[in-house]
Design an enzyme around this catalytic site. Structure first.
Site, PDB file in Angstrom:
ATOM      1  N   LEU A 139       0.434   3.657  -2.120  1.00 43.82           N
ATOM      2  CA  LEU A 139       0.818   3.526  -3.519  1.00 43.82           C
ATOM      3  C   LEU A 139       1.333   4.831  -4.109  1.00 43.82           C
ATOM      4  O   LEU A 139       0.927   5.921  -3.727  1.00 43.82           O
ATOM      5  CB  LEU A 139      -0.376   3.028  -4.339  1.00 43.82           C
ATOM      6  CG  LEU A 139      -1.000   1.695  -3.903  1.00 43.82           C
ATOM      7  CD1 LEU A 139      -2.093   1.290  -4.863  1.00 43.82           C
ATOM      8  CD2 LEU A 139       0.056   0.607  -3.782  1.00 43.82           C
ATOM      9  N   GLY A 189       0.804  -1.215   0.000  1.00 44.65           N
ATOM     10  CA  GLY A 189       0.000   0.000   0.000  1.00 44.65           C
ATOM     11  C   GLY A 189       0.834   1.260   0.000  1.00 44.65           C
ATOM     12  O   GLY A 189       2.009   1.247  -0.367  1.00 44.65           O
ATOM     13  N   ILE A 219      11.031   3.360 -10.869  1.00 42.78           N
ATOM     14  CA  ILE A 219      10.499   4.666 -11.273  1.00 42.78           C
ATOM     15  C   ILE A 219      11.039   5.713 -10.303  1.00 42.78           C
ATOM     16  O   ILE A 219      11.000   5.513  -9.089  1.00 42.78           O
ATOM     17  CB  ILE A 219       8.954   4.671 -11.269  1.00 42.78           C
ATOM     18  CG1 ILE A 219       8.432   3.523 -12.135  1.00 42.78           C
ATOM     19  CG2 ILE A 219       8.412   6.006 -11.757  1.00 42.78           C
ATOM     20  CD1 ILE A 219       8.850   3.584 -13.582  1.00 42.78           C
ATOM     21  N   GLY A 260       8.943  -4.610  -8.593  1.00 38.60           N
ATOM     22  CA  GLY A 260       9.796  -3.514  -9.030  1.00 38.60           C
ATOM     23  C   GLY A 260      11.262  -3.800  -8.786  1.00 38.60           C
ATOM     24  O   GLY A 260      11.644  -4.453  -7.808  1.00 38.60           O
ATOM     25  N   HIS A 273       4.196   1.917  -8.266  1.00 37.83           N
ATOM     26  CA  HIS A 273       3.210   0.843  -8.165  1.00 37.83           C
ATOM     27  C   HIS A 273       2.236   0.880  -9.342  1.00 37.83           C
ATOM     28  O   HIS A 273       1.883  -0.163  -9.916  1.00 37.83           O
ATOM     29  CB  HIS A 273       2.397   0.970  -6.869  1.00 37.83           C
ATOM     30  CG  HIS A 273       3.180   0.786  -5.615  1.00 37.83           C
ATOM     31  ND1 HIS A 273       3.390   1.805  -4.719  1.00 37.83           N
ATOM     32  CD2 HIS A 273       3.792  -0.314  -5.096  1.00 37.83           C
ATOM     33  CE1 HIS A 273       4.086   1.345  -3.694  1.00 37.83           C
ATOM     34  NE2 HIS A 273       4.355   0.072  -3.899  1.00 37.83           N
TER      35      HIS A 273
END
Length: 282
Positions: free
Chosen positions: A33, A31, A176, A147, A37
């Site tokens: 996020l 969570g 990212i 990720g 994500h």
């Protein structure tokens, strides 16, 4: 998009999808996020018929109870972010749903968990192995998305898949970053403005390590140069900075070669928040 708390309810749903011939994607998260994500979810939606996003702050992978208590829990805003992604289900169980009884099973991932995160957070990867195994059994995914920022975790999950013969594909997606280079992380929201301003120095240290390797420095010298550069920022408490074999995570004693990829990993404390990052050597 449906929100499920019941582990049995998720299992029933995904078994139905399997019988109908639908391809299932799973994006496991804790969570809080962010765009990193969401990129995982969008890729999963593009590559599968239905996608499950799990949101569960897993207590068994925290060896620091205070860190577990402080980890952000933002289910309502997370659900809002996911509504336009195309995900079919949010699986947001309680601890009691995931662990109806204490877990006696213990995973040992060998050399993969004796370095870096495993060395600094004893028991962490045992908790990861347990919760990921449970999610794979409940969601029955054809593909699971992780990720690259958690490079060591991906290596551990890859070992889990091989050792337990899970019939699914592990998909790893690039880290990212914010515009200033900081790797996106749920923990970033806990940074004070002053700590947030300093946080991009972590990525810069990894870039300096990579540049030193490219210029012919040994892994040890490259690590030392970057660690010394970070010392000019006393607010940053470096926990480790390692140059390792990207597959085995063993410390590297020689530079990159066509036969071997190296990964540069670090962990540091900044304003009471622990951050990790990594880059692949060029």
């Amino acid at each position: 998009m449906e929100i499920l708390e019941s582990a049995a309810g998720l299992q029933t749903l995904t078994e139905t999808w399997r019988r109908e011939g639908r391809r299932i994607g799973l994006v496991p998260t804790m969570g809080a996020l962010h765009e990193g994500h969401l990129q995982l979810v969008r890729r999963a939606v593009a590559e599968n018929d239905v996608v499950v996003v799990s949101i569960f702050v897993n207590p068994t992978q925290f060896n620091n109870t205070e860190d577990f208590k402080l980890y952000p829990r933002t289910l309502e805003s997370d659900a809002q972010l996911l509504r336009d992604t195309g995900a079919a289900v949010i699986f947001a169980p309680t601890v009691e749903q995931m662990y109806p009884q204490p877990t006696a099973l213990r995973f040992d991932f060998g050399a993969l968990e004796r370095v870096m995160e495993g060395a600094k957070r004893p028991g962490h990867f045992n908790g990861v192995g347990i919760v990921v195994s449970k999610l794979f059994h409940l969601a029955r995914p054809h593909r699971a998305y992780f990720g690259q920022k958690d490079w060591q975790q991906v290596a551990v999950v890859r070992q889990l898949l091989a050792d337990l013969s899970f019939d699914l594909e592990l998909v790893t997606c690039p880290t990212i970053r914010e515009e200033d280079g900081l790797a996106m992380s749920s923990r970033n929201r806990r940074l004070s403005p002053e700590a947030r301003a300093l946080a991009p120095r972590l990525h810069e240290a990894l870039q300096l390590t990579a540049a030193a390797l490219q210029d012919g420095a040994s892994p040890g010298d490259a690590q030392q140069q970057a660690a010394e550069w970070l010392r000019q920022f006393p607010e940053i408490e470096l926990e480790y900075l390692e140059v390792a074999d990207a597959r085995t995570l063993e410390p590297a004693w020689a530079g990159p070669s066509p036969e071997r990829q190296l990964v540069l990993c670090l962990a540091a404390w900044l304003g009471g928040v622990r951050l990790i990052d990594n880059v692949l050597a060029p």
